[in-house]
Design an enzyme around this catalytic site. Structure first.
Site, mmCIF file in Angstrom:
data_model
loop_
_atom_site.group_PDB
_atom_site.id
_atom_site.type_symbol
_atom_site.label_atom_id
_atom_site.label_comp_id
_atom_site.label_asym_id
_atom_site.label_seq_id
_atom_site.Cartn_x
_atom_site.Cartn_y
_atom_site.Cartn_z
ATOM 1 N N GLU A 97 0.841 -1.194 0.000
ATOM 2 C CA GLU A 97 0.000 0.000 0.000
ATOM 3 C C GLU A 97 0.877 1.245 0.000
ATOM 4 O O GLU A 97 2.021 1.181 0.461
ATOM 5 C CB GLU A 97 -0.957 -0.007 1.199
ATOM 6 C CG GLU A 97 -0.278 0.100 2.548
ATOM 7 C CD GLU A 97 -1.303 0.182 3.673
ATOM 8 O OE1 GLU A 97 -2.489 -0.037 3.434
ATOM 9 O OE2 GLU A 97 -0.866 0.492 4.787
ATOM 10 N N CYS A 123 -3.446 -13.498 -13.909
ATOM 11 C CA CYS A 123 -3.175 -13.052 -15.278
ATOM 12 C C CYS A 123 -4.379 -12.393 -15.949
ATOM 13 O O CYS A 123 -4.267 -11.917 -17.082
ATOM 14 C CB CYS A 123 -2.678 -14.222 -16.128
ATOM 15 S SG CYS A 123 -1.002 -14.761 -15.673
#
Length: 349
Positions: A97, A123
């Site tokens: 973060e 993916c």
């Protein structure tokens, strides 16, 4: 899912600068190959991947995404204040973060009404981001949104090679092989509701999408951290390739049937397909299961490897540049991701 007013107006990309051949990786694995009596050339023979591209070792992921995003903005000359969402969708991120999208949005200069966040879906990250932004546009919440991603394979491949040399077993070789196919690149996808005064003429209409999942197979492909000592962790990636391919193809077949029914298409209606790029075995089995002729697909894995989330959109961008995708084509984006999840998008090019 169906859409009536969502368009892809730009697909821009950055390829990593360093070409790394499969032969170079195998040279580093020479002691392992000698011990297990594996002939050189197996990596390319088993995957069809001759080389892949990597960023420099000190490359920052958000820098790749920013470069691709600036190409999109330059191509379309979109007013940055019209971008209502910036979504970063890579497997690889700058940090836990804040969202990697925050630095990208700051560098682009978006205003404080813009939604800025990351999405993670293995993916399928970019395809998931495209649908997330498409939903916002379809609901009338925003006029435009930017989906960005950047992947880097150098670090995990280096760690995997070290592990293969430390543990020279055929089982470890088998579970590590897929990691060696990893390539690196970045992409940016601009979606709009077609109401903005863009300077380019690209306008690919999103028609609909299907998504099926099989979470019971969540442990077939993993990339994460494992404990290797007291307060010591190391990255690892393991792929059980044979069952992953079998279950992935089965899920793709079911998603394809759902997708065709929802779009009211038959397989012959699809002019071109752009797939997630894994390798030759995956390409052959997926196309055979979906009854799609090979000439309708545009592969890039031979020279770019598997670039995770950016493989499919970069392949679509190159296919467009080279004239494989033509205006008016009915095009399908087909992707399978660890988890397992499968997504298919339909577009009028």
């Amino acid at each position: 899912m169906k859409y009536s007013r969502v368009f892809i107006n730009s697909l821009a990309y950055e390829l990593a600068p360093e070409a790394i051949s499969s032969n170079e990786l195998e040279a580093r694995l020479a002691p392992l190959y000698q011990k297990l009596r594996i002939p050189m050339g197996q990596l390319a023979a088993l995957t069809g991947i001759q080389e892949r591209r990597w960023w420099p070792s000190n490359h920052r992921l958000s820098d790749g995404a920013i470069a691709a995003a600036k190409k999109t903005i330059a191509e379309t000359d979109i007013d940055i204040n019209d971008i209502g969402a910036v979504v970063y969708t890579g497997v690889c991120r700058d940090q836990h973060e804040p969202a990697t999208a925050c630095r990208i949005a700051a560098e682009l200069g978006v205003n404080n009404h813009t939604a800025i966040y990351d999405i993670s879906n293995a993916c399928l990250g970019v395809l998931t981001g495209i649908l997330d932004v498409a939903n916002r546009i379809e609901l009338g919440q925003i006029k435009a949104g930017l989906v960005v991603s950047c992947e880097s394979a150098r670090h995990i491949v280096d760690i995997t090679i070290d592990n293969m040399l430390e543990n020279p077993t055929i089982q470890n070789f088998s579970q590590s092989l897929a990691t060696l196919t990893g390539g690196s690149g970045a992409v940016a996808v601009l979606l709009t509701d077609d109401s903005l005064p863009l300077t380019n003429s690209r306008k690919h209409k999103l028609l609909g999408a299907s998504h099926l999942s099989a979470p019971e197979h969540h442990d077939l492909c993993k990339w994460g951290l494992q404990e290797v000592g007291l307060k010591l962790h190391r990255e690892f990636m393991r792929t059980n390739a044979v069952p992953l391919l079998k279950e992935g193809v089965a899920l793709a077949y079911n998603t394809w049937q759902h997708f065709l029914t929802q779009q009211n298409w038959i397989s012959e209606n699809v002019d071109k397909v752009i797939c997630h790029q894994v390798g030759s075995a995956n390409q052959k089995q997926v196309l055979a299961a979906l009854n799609i002729p090979a000439h309708k697909e545009f592969p890039t894995y031979q020279k770019l490897g598997n670039m995770g989330t950016v493989s499919l959109p970069v392949t679509a961008a190159i296919a467009h540049e080279q004239g494989f995708l033509s205006k008016g084509d009915k095009v399908s984006f087909l992707g399978i991701g660890s988890g397992l999840n499968c997504m298919m998008l339909g577009l009028e090019w």
